[in-house]
Design a protein around this motif. Sequence first.
Motif, mmCIF file in Angstrom:
data_model
loop_
_atom_site.group_PDB
_atom_site.id
_atom_site.type_symbol
_atom_site.label_atom_id
_atom_site.label_comp_id
_atom_site.label_asym_id
_atom_site.label_seq_id
_atom_site.Cartn_x
_atom_site.Cartn_y
_atom_site.Cartn_z
ATOM 1 N N UNK A 163 6.466 -9.912 9.144
ATOM 2 C CA UNK A 163 6.507 -10.552 7.730
ATOM 3 C C UNK A 163 5.115 -10.276 7.006
ATOM 4 N N UNK A 164 4.192 -9.922 5.955
ATOM 5 C CA UNK A 164 3.556 -8.906 5.740
ATOM 6 C C UNK A 164 2.991 -10.423 4.796
ATOM 7 N N UNK A 165 1.919 -10.830 4.912
ATOM 8 C CA UNK A 165 0.622 -11.613 4.047
ATOM 9 C C UNK A 165 -0.429 -11.166 4.094
ATOM 10 N N UNK A 166 -1.506 -11.195 3.123
ATOM 11 C CA UNK A 166 -2.919 -10.637 2.732
ATOM 12 C C UNK A 166 -2.836 -9.819 3.539
ATOM 13 N N UNK A 167 -2.260 -8.474 3.948
ATOM 14 C CA UNK A 167 -3.531 -7.275 4.361
ATOM 15 C C UNK A 167 -3.200 -8.211 6.289
ATOM 16 N N UNK A 168 -2.275 -8.453 6.454
ATOM 17 C CA UNK A 168 -1.736 -8.657 7.861
ATOM 18 C C UNK A 168 -0.224 -9.295 8.019
ATOM 19 N N UNK A 169 0.408 -8.423 8.856
ATOM 20 C CA UNK A 169 1.587 -8.319 9.596
ATOM 21 C C UNK A 169 2.163 -8.731 10.421
ATOM 22 N N UNK A 170 2.888 -10.054 10.642
ATOM 23 C CA UNK A 170 3.401 -10.474 11.355
ATOM 24 C C UNK A 170 4.747 -9.756 11.622
ATOM 25 N N UNK A 171 4.071 -9.910 13.718
ATOM 26 C CA UNK A 171 5.832 -9.985 14.095
ATOM 27 C C UNK A 171 6.389 -10.731 14.904
ATOM 28 N N UNK A 172 7.700 -10.873 15.170
ATOM 29 C CA UNK A 172 8.350 -11.812 16.139
ATOM 30 C C UNK A 172 8.511 -11.553 17.309
ATOM 31 N N UNK A 173 8.702 -12.315 18.819
ATOM 32 C CA UNK A 173 9.023 -11.565 19.520
ATOM 33 C C UNK A 173 9.208 -12.607 20.635
ATOM 34 N N UNK A 174 10.785 -12.778 20.323
ATOM 35 C CA UNK A 174 11.086 -14.306 20.601
ATOM 36 C C UNK A 174 10.132 -15.446 20.149
ATOM 37 N N UNK A 175 9.469 -15.838 21.374
ATOM 38 C CA UNK A 175 8.664 -17.070 20.755
ATOM 39 C C UNK A 175 7.922 -16.733 20.357
ATOM 40 N N UNK A 176 6.922 -15.449 19.976
ATOM 41 C CA UNK A 176 5.848 -15.652 19.777
ATOM 42 C C UNK A 176 5.476 -14.336 18.860
ATOM 43 N N UNK A 177 4.583 -15.010 17.744
ATOM 44 C CA UNK A 177 3.779 -14.463 17.062
ATOM 45 C C UNK A 177 2.930 -13.573 17.076
ATOM 46 N N UNK A 220 6.940 0.242 21.438
ATOM 47 C CA UNK A 220 7.634 0.768 21.556
ATOM 48 C C UNK A 220 7.913 -0.312 22.744
ATOM 49 N N UNK A 221 9.245 -0.470 23.403
ATOM 50 C CA UNK A 221 10.046 -1.348 24.147
ATOM 51 C C UNK A 221 9.618 -3.137 24.302
ATOM 52 N N UNK A 222 9.078 -3.365 22.850
ATOM 53 C CA UNK A 222 9.304 -4.651 22.728
ATOM 54 C C UNK A 222 10.332 -4.979 21.741
ATOM 55 N N UNK A 223 11.261 -6.096 22.362
ATOM 56 C CA UNK A 223 12.499 -6.153 21.235
ATOM 57 C C UNK A 223 11.625 -7.052 20.230
ATOM 58 N N UNK A 226 0.736 -0.940 -0.021
ATOM 59 C CA UNK A 226 -0.244 -0.476 -0.278
ATOM 60 C C UNK A 226 1.067 1.642 -0.026
ATOM 61 N N UNK A 227 1.486 1.383 0.791
ATOM 62 C CA UNK A 227 2.363 2.158 1.147
ATOM 63 C C UNK A 227 3.345 2.086 1.969
ATOM 64 N N UNK A 228 3.336 1.635 3.176
ATOM 65 C CA UNK A 228 4.787 1.798 4.112
ATOM 66 C C UNK A 228 5.438 0.392 3.950
ATOM 67 N N UNK A 229 7.222 0.652 4.222
ATOM 68 C CA UNK A 229 7.406 -0.647 4.584
ATOM 69 C C UNK A 229 7.920 -0.384 5.955
ATOM 70 N N UNK A 230 8.466 -2.104 6.430
ATOM 71 C CA UNK A 230 7.938 -1.913 8.284
ATOM 72 C C UNK A 230 9.508 -2.573 7.896
ATOM 73 N N UNK A 231 9.426 -2.454 9.564
ATOM 74 C CA UNK A 231 10.516 -3.083 10.374
ATOM 75 C C UNK A 231 10.772 -3.017 11.719
ATOM 76 N N UNK A 232 11.277 -4.803 12.040
ATOM 77 C CA UNK A 232 11.319 -5.143 13.374
ATOM 78 C C UNK A 232 12.370 -4.172 14.117
ATOM 79 N N UNK A 233 12.718 -3.701 15.369
ATOM 80 C CA UNK A 233 13.718 -3.439 16.149
ATOM 81 C C UNK A 233 14.116 -4.058 18.001
ATOM 82 N N UNK A 234 14.668 -3.740 17.672
ATOM 83 C CA UNK A 234 15.126 -3.964 19.042
ATOM 84 C C UNK A 234 14.198 -3.098 20.265
ATOM 85 N N UNK A 235 13.685 -1.877 19.586
ATOM 86 C CA UNK A 235 12.531 -1.378 20.523
ATOM 87 C C UNK A 235 11.472 -0.803 19.755
ATOM 88 N N UNK A 236 10.910 -1.679 19.337
ATOM 89 C CA UNK A 236 9.610 -1.825 18.467
ATOM 90 C C UNK A 236 9.892 -1.957 16.952
#
Length: 186
Positions: A172-186, A164-167, A138-148
Amino acid sequence: MKPLLPLFIFFSIEALAQQKAALRFERIGGRVIRSAIMEDTSEQLWFSTDMLLHTLEKRSGNIKTHQLTVSEKKGLNQRAIFANPLWRNGDTLWAANADKGLFAFNAQTKQSVNYPLLQKDSAGNTIRLMYNGVYDQKRCLWFASGNGLFSFNVHTKQWQHFMKGHALYAVAYSRDTLFVSEGKEL
């Protein structure tokens, strides 16, 4: 016995194609590919080595080398940097560097514009981006970081900070959904 002959020829052709591709990559001067390999709509492969950005034209086998630079102080002391190719839109290739943010590289003019991530953590340290950014179609590039989670709007050229504050380790992006990984959680 006849069905085995076409199968044998298929594997032989595949082995020759792989050998030829490996020889082409040797033309980058023994440098190690340190990034994702991205294919654009023009059937060019983009990848980075130490401090250079390369394109491989799949049809001709030609390799072109480009250099992304960043100025340390108001146009002085320019130095080359490593950047991971992410997405190409028209003549603009977007590439990311953990410390320096995003680069918009114009494939026609060979010029790049840097969009640094200026946010700091609570201790005043630079927040580093993970290399594997994704485009949301659509319009954005998304990045994980050690702070959100960070987004960069390619139209407005503005950064936004979420979670903010989440490592976070991956995005990843699929079908209008953004997925982020925080350790063992997705």
